[in-house]
Design a protein around this motif. Structure first.
Motif, short mmCIF file in Angstrom:
data_model
loop_
_atom_site.label_atom_id
_atom_site.label_comp_id
_atom_site.label_asym_id
_atom_site.label_seq_id
_atom_site.Cartn_x
_atom_site.Cartn_y
_atom_site.Cartn_z
N LYS A 35 69.54 1.46 25.33
CA LYS A 35 68.29 1.54 24.55
C LYS A 35 67.36 0.40 24.95
CE LYS A 35 69.39 4.97 21.80
NZ LYS A 35 68.70 6.21 21.77
N GLY A 36 66.10 0.69 25.08
CA GLY A 36 65.09 -0.33 25.34
C GLY A 36 64.97 -0.79 26.78
N ALA A 37 65.57 -0.06 27.70
CA ALA A 37 65.48 -0.45 29.11
C ALA A 37 64.10 -0.11 29.65
CB ALA A 37 66.54 0.27 29.93
N VAL A 72 78.40 -4.95 32.03
CA VAL A 72 77.22 -4.09 31.99
C VAL A 72 75.99 -4.95 32.22
CG1 VAL A 72 75.89 -2.50 30.56
CG2 VAL A 72 78.38 -2.57 30.34
N GLU A 73 75.16 -4.56 33.18
CA GLU A 73 73.93 -5.30 33.48
C GLU A 73 72.76 -4.33 33.61
OE1 GLU A 73 74.44 -7.68 36.99
OE2 GLU A 73 76.33 -8.52 36.27
N ILE A 74 71.60 -4.79 33.16
CA ILE A 74 70.35 -4.07 33.38
C ILE A 74 69.52 -4.98 34.28
CG2 ILE A 74 68.34 -2.98 32.32
CD1 ILE A 74 71.10 -1.85 31.40
N ARG A 75 69.15 -4.46 35.45
CA ARG A 75 68.41 -5.26 36.43
C ARG A 75 67.09 -4.58 36.76
NH1 ARG A 75 73.18 -6.13 40.86
NH2 ARG A 75 74.63 -7.27 39.53
N GLN A 76 66.11 -5.44 37.02
CA GLN A 76 64.82 -4.96 37.51
C GLN A 76 64.49 -5.81 38.73
OE1 GLN A 76 61.61 -4.84 34.64
NE2 GLN A 76 60.99 -2.89 35.52
N GLY A 77 64.61 -5.18 39.90
CA GLY A 77 64.47 -5.94 41.14
C GLY A 77 65.65 -6.89 41.26
N ASN A 78 65.37 -8.16 41.51
CA ASN A 78 66.41 -9.18 41.62
C ASN A 78 66.67 -9.91 40.31
OD1 ASN A 78 66.80 -8.66 44.35
ND2 ASN A 78 65.19 -10.09 44.96
N VAL A 79 66.00 -9.48 39.24
CA VAL A 79 66.12 -10.16 37.94
C VAL A 79 67.07 -9.38 37.04
CG1 VAL A 79 64.84 -10.90 35.89
CG2 VAL A 79 63.77 -11.04 38.14
N HIS A 82 69.43 -8.06 31.25
CA HIS A 82 70.45 -8.07 30.21
C HIS A 82 71.81 -8.00 30.87
CE1 HIS A 82 72.08 -7.21 26.18
NE2 HIS A 82 72.95 -6.44 26.82
N ALA A 83 72.78 -8.76 30.35
CA ALA A 83 74.15 -8.71 30.85
C ALA A 83 75.10 -8.93 29.69
CB ALA A 83 74.38 -9.77 31.92
N GLU A 84 76.15 -8.13 29.65
CA GLU A 84 77.17 -8.32 28.62
C GLU A 84 78.48 -7.70 29.10
OE1 GLU A 84 77.25 -5.11 25.21
OE2 GLU A 84 75.19 -5.86 25.44
N ASN A 99 66.68 -6.31 25.35
CA ASN A 99 65.53 -7.01 24.81
C ASN A 99 64.90 -7.75 25.96
OD1 ASN A 99 63.63 -8.35 23.33
ND2 ASN A 99 65.08 -9.57 22.13
N ALA A 100 64.18 -7.02 26.80
CA ALA A 100 63.61 -7.61 28.02
C ALA A 100 62.53 -8.63 27.73
CB ALA A 100 63.02 -6.50 28.90
#
Length: 103
Positions: A35-37, A72-79, A82-84, A99-100
């Motif tokens: 959620k919220g990606a 679990v990670e949410i990445r945008q480019g090299n950034v 979120h990671a957990e 929560n970007a």
């Protein structure tokens, strides 16, 4: 003789009945909902890219994973946005909220 024939026929027909079997599956496999990606971000689970993170929003898609501990990670480019680490059990649906804007 006729009685013997009828009894033999009844025995043969009774023996032809196959046993009934049923197959039951175990618990449903665990799933991840994101959620919220932000658009364009990717979901990475245990170092493997699963695809665009926003597609696993639970409506209608969830990511089916194996039971156990997952990174679990949410990445945008090299950034990494979120990671957990998440422990997920069979039958469980785990929601990861991104929560970007909090970085």
């Amino acid at each position: 003789m006729k009685t013997y024939f009828v009894m033999a026929l009844a025995l043969i027909l009774g023996a032809c009945a196959l046993p009934e079997t049923s197959v039951k599956t175990g618990s449903p496999r665990p799933t991840l909902i994101i959620k919220g990606a932000p658009v364009g971000s990717v979901l990475v689970v245990d170092g493997l890219v699963m695809g665009q993170a926003e597609q696993f929003n639970g409506a209608p898609n969830e990511l089916i994973v194996e039971e156990g501990l997952h990174q679990v990670e949410i990445r945008q480019g090299n950034v990494t946005l979120h990671a957990e680490k998440a422990v997920i059990s069979n039958g469980e649906s785990r929601t990861v909220t991104v929560n970007a804007g909090g970085r």
